[in-house]
Design a protein around this motif. Structure first.
Motif, PDB file in Angstrom:
ATOM      1  N   ASP A  75      41.095 105.640 -23.187  1.00  0.00           N
ATOM      2  CA  ASP A  75      40.045 105.599 -22.017  1.00  0.00           C
ATOM      3  C   ASP A  75      40.037 104.719 -21.172  1.00  0.00           C
ATOM      4  N   LEU A  76      39.275 103.450 -22.103  1.00  0.00           N
ATOM      5  CA  LEU A  76      39.042 102.376 -21.845  1.00  0.00           C
ATOM      6  C   LEU A  76      40.263 101.531 -21.277  1.00  0.00           C
ATOM      7  N   ALA A 104      42.976 102.756 -19.481  1.00  0.00           N
ATOM      8  CA  ALA A 104      43.771 103.364 -18.330  1.00  0.00           C
ATOM      9  C   ALA A 104      42.770 103.008 -16.596  1.00  0.00           C
ATOM     10  N   ARG A 105      41.585 103.307 -17.797  1.00  0.00           N
ATOM     11  CA  ARG A 105      40.438 102.817 -16.431  1.00  0.00           C
ATOM     12  C   ARG A 105      40.399 101.706 -15.670  1.00  0.00           C
ATOM     13  N   ARG A 106      40.184 100.636 -17.091  1.00  0.00           N
ATOM     14  CA  ARG A 106      40.645  99.507 -16.723  1.00  0.00           C
ATOM     15  C   ARG A 106      41.670  98.009 -17.374  1.00  0.00           C
ATOM     16  N   VAL A 143      49.525 103.617 -16.253  1.00  0.00           N
ATOM     17  CA  VAL A 143      48.333 104.265 -16.187  1.00  0.00           C
ATOM     18  C   VAL A 143      48.928 104.318 -14.447  1.00  0.00           C
ATOM     19  N   LEU A 201      48.193 102.542 -11.460  1.00  0.00           N
ATOM     20  CA  LEU A 201      47.017 101.968 -10.601  1.00  0.00           C
ATOM     21  C   LEU A 201      47.066 100.911  -9.811  1.00  0.00           C
ATOM     22  N   GLN A 253      37.014 104.312  -3.591  1.00  0.00           N
ATOM     23  CA  GLN A 253      37.674 104.759  -4.197  1.00  0.00           C
ATOM     24  C   GLN A 253      38.517 103.350  -5.160  1.00  0.00           C
ATOM     25  N   THR A 254      37.812 101.760  -4.605  1.00  0.00           N
ATOM     26  CA  THR A 254      38.378 100.275  -5.433  1.00  0.00           C
ATOM     27  C   THR A 254      37.915 100.962  -6.419  1.00  0.00           C
ATOM     28  N   HIS A 255      37.783 100.302  -7.632  1.00  0.00           N
ATOM     29  CA  HIS A 255      37.263  99.803  -9.023  1.00  0.00           C
ATOM     30  C   HIS A 255      37.246  98.199  -9.069  1.00  0.00           C
ATOM     31  N   TYR A 298      36.104  95.403 -12.508  1.00  0.00           N
ATOM     32  CA  TYR A 298      35.057  95.060 -13.222  1.00  0.00           C
ATOM     33  C   TYR A 298      35.463  93.491 -14.119  1.00  0.00           C
TER      34      TYR A 298
END
Length: 369
Positions: A224-225, A227-229, A239, A241, A362-364, A366
């Motif tokens: 999960d981490l 894939a998200r970051r 993933v 993105l 809709q952006t992320h 980090y």
């Protein structure tokens, strides 16, 4: 458990250093008993070399290999408490499924009767008791994979290695076998290391991902981490993105490398491109958003709620059922997903100019470190 010097005494604690010509593998790898770790990376990254080093098939040039506190690097492969499931399974064609599973047990000193009895129990757990007398050529791909897994598990290894275990299967068999393999791995009490280039296999089967590129670990974490970051372009592509690195100041990120006018040649001037994000950050960051967050327009949109608008050019297009993936160059290179109807209404074609918008929500973003 820690030995007081920072090393794990239960499970796997390894630093694998292998030199092959100009290629250098230098990968640190740890795993606790009961944990499934996936080595994920592109072809040539060093995944198979790492697996062969763990199995004792390729010697280490440096580093260490501790399993449950015991150094294995000097032990020959046949003396290591390691089970291996190879990509093509390597079942003995002249032996039945039962005798394939019993083979390793016989090598460990069990009598033929004892080995066959344990092999029968293993096949029953795999749901293969009716195929015990079948030779490999009479087995389906999924059945052969389960026989290979039963053979690897029969000797009760402390380290299970799986080299692309689903790569030889068709799509339907792969789905069914992946689910079955997940159940068996959940029951395995020692360390399992899975080598794959397939992100879905890694996400479904592993508790933790170790991403390797060019012989080095570039990212590690839970599925999960990761894939998200994502932290590299390779992981971002896996993933699905769009990923950029830049410098944040408040809600705006200046993207590294600047931008270029849509359709401009190599000699065109480069300018700064910024992305507006919801997070308030400072310093080096990553910014990611999915291709589905991108909306395309023939003209620069007026009155849009999107905070991000970039002029782009269509470099290529691919159709996937009722969806179209457009690869865009220009001010901010990106991939965009849209319906075939939308693509037709826009008159989308390679070389065409478009405006791309993405809402800040809709952006992320980090931190990069």
């Amino acid at each position: 458990m820690d030995d007081g010097g920072g090393r794990v005494t239960d499970g796997l604690d390894a630093r694998l250093v292998v030199r092959r010509g100009d290629f250098l593998l230098d990968v640190a790898l740890t795993a606790a008993p009961g944990e499934v770790v996936a080595l994920l990376g592109p072809n040539g990254a060093g995944k198979t070399t790492a697996l062969r080093a763990l199995a004792g098939l390729t010697p280490l040039d440096d580093g260490h290999l501790l399993l449950d506190g015991r150094e294995l690097s000097a032990l020959p492969a046949e003396n290591r408490p390691v089970g291996v499931v190879f990509q093509d399974y390597l079942l003995f064609p002249h032996l039945s499924a039962l005798d394939n599973v019993a083979f390793g047990l016989r090598c460990r000193g069990l009598s033929r009767r004892e080995a066959r009895a344990e092999a029968a129990r293993r096949l029953e757990r795999m749901g293969l008791e009716r195929h015990a007398t079948a030779r490999p050529r009479r087995l389906s791909g999924g059945q052969a994979q389960r026989v290979a897994l039963a053979r690897a598990l029969a000797t009760r290894p402390r380290l299970l290695l799986l080299d692309e275990p689903l790569a030889a299967l068709d799509a339907r068999t792969r789905l069914e076998t992946r689910a079955a393999l997940r159940r068996h791995l959940e029951e395995f009490e020692a360390v399992a290391v899975l080598v794959t280039h397939d992100p879905l296999d890694a996400m479904v089967l592993a508790d933790r991902l170790v991403v390797v590129e060019s012989g080095r670990v570039v990212q590690t974490g839970t599925p999960d981490l990761v894939a998200r970051r994502p932290r590299t372009d390779y992981v971002a592509r896996l993933v699905g993105l769009n990923l950029y690195r830049g410098t944040a100041s408040g809600h705006r990120v200046r993207v590294d490398g600047g931008g270029r006018e849509a359709g401009a040649g190599a000699g065109a001037g480069v300018f700064a491109v910024t992305v507006t994000v919801t997070e308030e950050l400072s310093g080096e960051v990553f910014v990611a958003f999915p291709p589905s967050a991108v909306t395309l327009h023939r003209e620069r949109p007026a009155g849009t709620s999107a905070r991000n608008v970039w002029r782009c050019r269509v470099a290529g297009m691919e159709s996937h059922g009722d969806r179209v993936r457009a690869d865009l160059t220009g001010e901010l290179p990106m991939a965009a997903d849209l319906t075939t109807v939308s693509a037709a209404e826009l008159g989308l074609a390679p070389g065409g100019e478009v405006w791309a918008t993405v809402k800040a929500g809709q952006t992320h973003a980090y931190p990069a470190e």
